[in-house]
Each structure stands twice: as structure tokens, then as C-alpha cells.
Design a protein around this motif. Structure first.
Motif, mmCIF file in Angstrom:
data_model
loop_
_atom_site.group_PDB
_atom_site.id
_atom_site.type_symbol
_atom_site.label_atom_id
_atom_site.label_comp_id
_atom_site.label_asym_id
_atom_site.label_seq_id
_atom_site.Cartn_x
_atom_site.Cartn_y
_atom_site.Cartn_z
ATOM 1 N N ALA A 29 36.069 53.286 27.371
ATOM 2 C CA ALA A 29 35.141 52.321 28.320
ATOM 3 C C ALA A 29 35.939 52.244 29.603
ATOM 4 C CB ALA A 29 35.143 50.951 27.679
ATOM 5 N N TRP A 30 35.782 53.524 30.390
ATOM 6 C CA TRP A 30 36.625 53.561 31.606
ATOM 7 C C TRP A 30 36.208 52.737 32.690
ATOM 8 C CZ3 TRP A 30 34.146 54.515 36.066
ATOM 9 C CH2 TRP A 30 33.020 54.871 36.185
ATOM 10 N N VAL A 35 37.717 47.870 35.428
ATOM 11 C CA VAL A 35 37.893 46.551 36.170
ATOM 12 C C VAL A 35 39.101 45.515 35.744
ATOM 13 C CG1 VAL A 35 36.397 44.308 35.819
ATOM 14 C CG2 VAL A 35 35.405 46.458 36.335
ATOM 15 N N VAL A 36 39.125 45.696 34.622
ATOM 16 C CA VAL A 36 40.500 44.823 33.928
ATOM 17 C C VAL A 36 42.044 45.266 34.466
ATOM 18 C CG1 VAL A 36 41.982 44.548 32.109
ATOM 19 C CG2 VAL A 36 39.575 44.612 31.656
ATOM 20 N N VAL A 37 41.924 46.674 34.814
ATOM 21 C CA VAL A 37 43.142 47.007 35.606
ATOM 22 C C VAL A 37 43.159 46.466 37.206
ATOM 23 C CG1 VAL A 37 44.516 48.849 36.830
ATOM 24 C CG2 VAL A 37 43.625 49.266 34.268
ATOM 25 N N PHE A 76 40.857 44.682 44.531
ATOM 26 C CA PHE A 76 39.548 44.774 45.044
ATOM 27 C C PHE A 76 38.812 46.065 45.094
ATOM 28 C CE2 PHE A 76 40.367 40.275 47.186
ATOM 29 C CZ PHE A 76 39.744 39.694 46.359
ATOM 30 N N ALA A 77 39.706 47.036 45.720
ATOM 31 C CA ALA A 77 39.114 48.272 45.876
ATOM 32 C C ALA A 77 38.574 48.975 44.543
ATOM 33 C CB ALA A 77 40.010 49.370 46.542
ATOM 34 N N LEU A 78 39.382 48.684 43.543
ATOM 35 C CA LEU A 78 39.360 49.352 42.125
ATOM 36 C C LEU A 78 38.129 48.723 41.370
ATOM 37 C CD1 LEU A 78 40.579 51.202 40.156
ATOM 38 C CD2 LEU A 78 41.870 49.652 39.232
ATOM 39 N N VAL A 79 38.176 47.166 41.620
ATOM 40 C CA VAL A 79 36.984 46.416 41.026
ATOM 41 C C VAL A 79 35.607 47.096 41.514
ATOM 42 C CG1 VAL A 79 35.862 44.278 40.731
ATOM 43 C CG2 VAL A 79 38.317 44.657 40.058
ATOM 44 N N ASN A 83 32.520 49.221 39.876
ATOM 45 C CA ASN A 83 31.374 48.795 39.551
ATOM 46 C C ASN A 83 30.060 49.298 40.441
ATOM 47 O OD1 ASN A 83 31.513 46.360 37.912
ATOM 48 N ND2 ASN A 83 32.699 45.225 39.636
ATOM 49 N N THR A 84 30.628 50.259 41.407
ATOM 50 C CA THR A 84 29.550 50.801 42.189
ATOM 51 C C THR A 84 29.075 52.123 41.660
ATOM 52 O OG1 THR A 84 31.175 51.910 43.608
ATOM 53 C CG2 THR A 84 30.091 49.760 44.526
ATOM 54 N N ILE A 85 29.831 53.014 40.890
ATOM 55 C CA ILE A 85 29.729 54.158 40.212
ATOM 56 C C ILE A 85 28.445 54.163 39.030
ATOM 57 C CG2 ILE A 85 30.574 56.153 38.947
ATOM 58 C CD1 ILE A 85 33.236 55.758 40.202
ATOM 59 N N PRO A 86 27.498 54.895 39.400
ATOM 60 C CA PRO A 86 26.481 54.675 38.355
ATOM 61 C C PRO A 86 26.885 55.111 36.922
ATOM 62 C CG PRO A 86 25.900 56.299 39.744
ATOM 63 C CD PRO A 86 27.078 55.459 40.068
ATOM 64 N N ALA A 87 26.144 54.295 35.935
ATOM 65 C CA ALA A 87 26.343 54.786 34.518
ATOM 66 C C ALA A 87 25.936 55.968 34.350
ATOM 67 C CB ALA A 87 26.026 53.852 33.491
ATOM 68 N N ALA A 88 26.382 56.991 33.261
ATOM 69 C CA ALA A 88 25.895 57.995 33.042
ATOM 70 C C ALA A 88 24.731 58.261 31.787
ATOM 71 C CB ALA A 88 26.955 59.055 32.585
#
Length: 88
Positions: A29-30, A35-37, A76-79, A83-88
Motif C-alpha cells: 500500500a505505497w 502518507v504515514v511517512v 507536506f511535500a510527501l503527503v 495524494n496527487t498521483i492517480p490510482a492505477a
């Protein structure tokens, strides 16, 4: 007693980041793991801002402003990226 509790802020950040990495690698669940990182980095920035330097332990590397800014911007950048990369 200070020796035992001095690194609790760093250990809490590492625990959250480690949980995110486990979620990314083991559970495949990358997005959630990323998001958790990111939240772990945000936690580190918040702890660095709020704790005195003596209590921040190894979170205190440079000045308070530099440490907190780096951790908060990366978090903030990682979260945002996760969240902006679309799901495959």
C-alpha cells in the motif's frame, strides 16, 4: 532519567516512519505508506517546534527554524505527492 527520555521524540518519529515503510513494502500500500511517512515527518517538525532543544534530543541538529522547516516542508511535500498521483 534524562538519558532514557532524551530520545523519545526521535523514537516516536522513527516508529511512525517505520510503520509507513512497513505499510508500503509489506502490505503493498505505497500510497497509504507514503502518507504515514509524511505524517511522521510532520510529527518531527511539530516536536522540534514545541520542545526545548535539550528535550528534542537528536531531532535538534541545526537551529530550531532550520530543523522544523526541513521536516515540515518534506512532510507536506510527501503527503501532497502521495495524494496527487492517480490510482492505477
Amino acid at each position: 532519567m534524562r538519558a532514557r527520555t532524551a530520545e523519545l521524540p526521535l523514537l516516536s518519529v522513527l516508529a511512525v516512519v517505520g510503520a509507513g515503510l512497513v505499510g508500503s513494502v509489506v502490505l503493498h500500500a505505497w500510497r497509504a505508506g507514503s502518507v504515514v511517512v509524511g505524517l511522521g515527518l510532520l510529527l518531527g517538525g511539530a516536536l522540534r517546534l514545541t520542545l526545548p532543544t535539550r528535550q528534542a534530543g537528536l531531532l535538534a541538529v541545526r537551529g530550531r527554524a532550520v530543523d522544523a522547516t526541513v521536516l515540515l516542508v518534506l512532510g507536506f511535500a510527501l503527503v501532497l505527492l502521495a495524494n496527487t498521483i492517480p490510482a492505477a
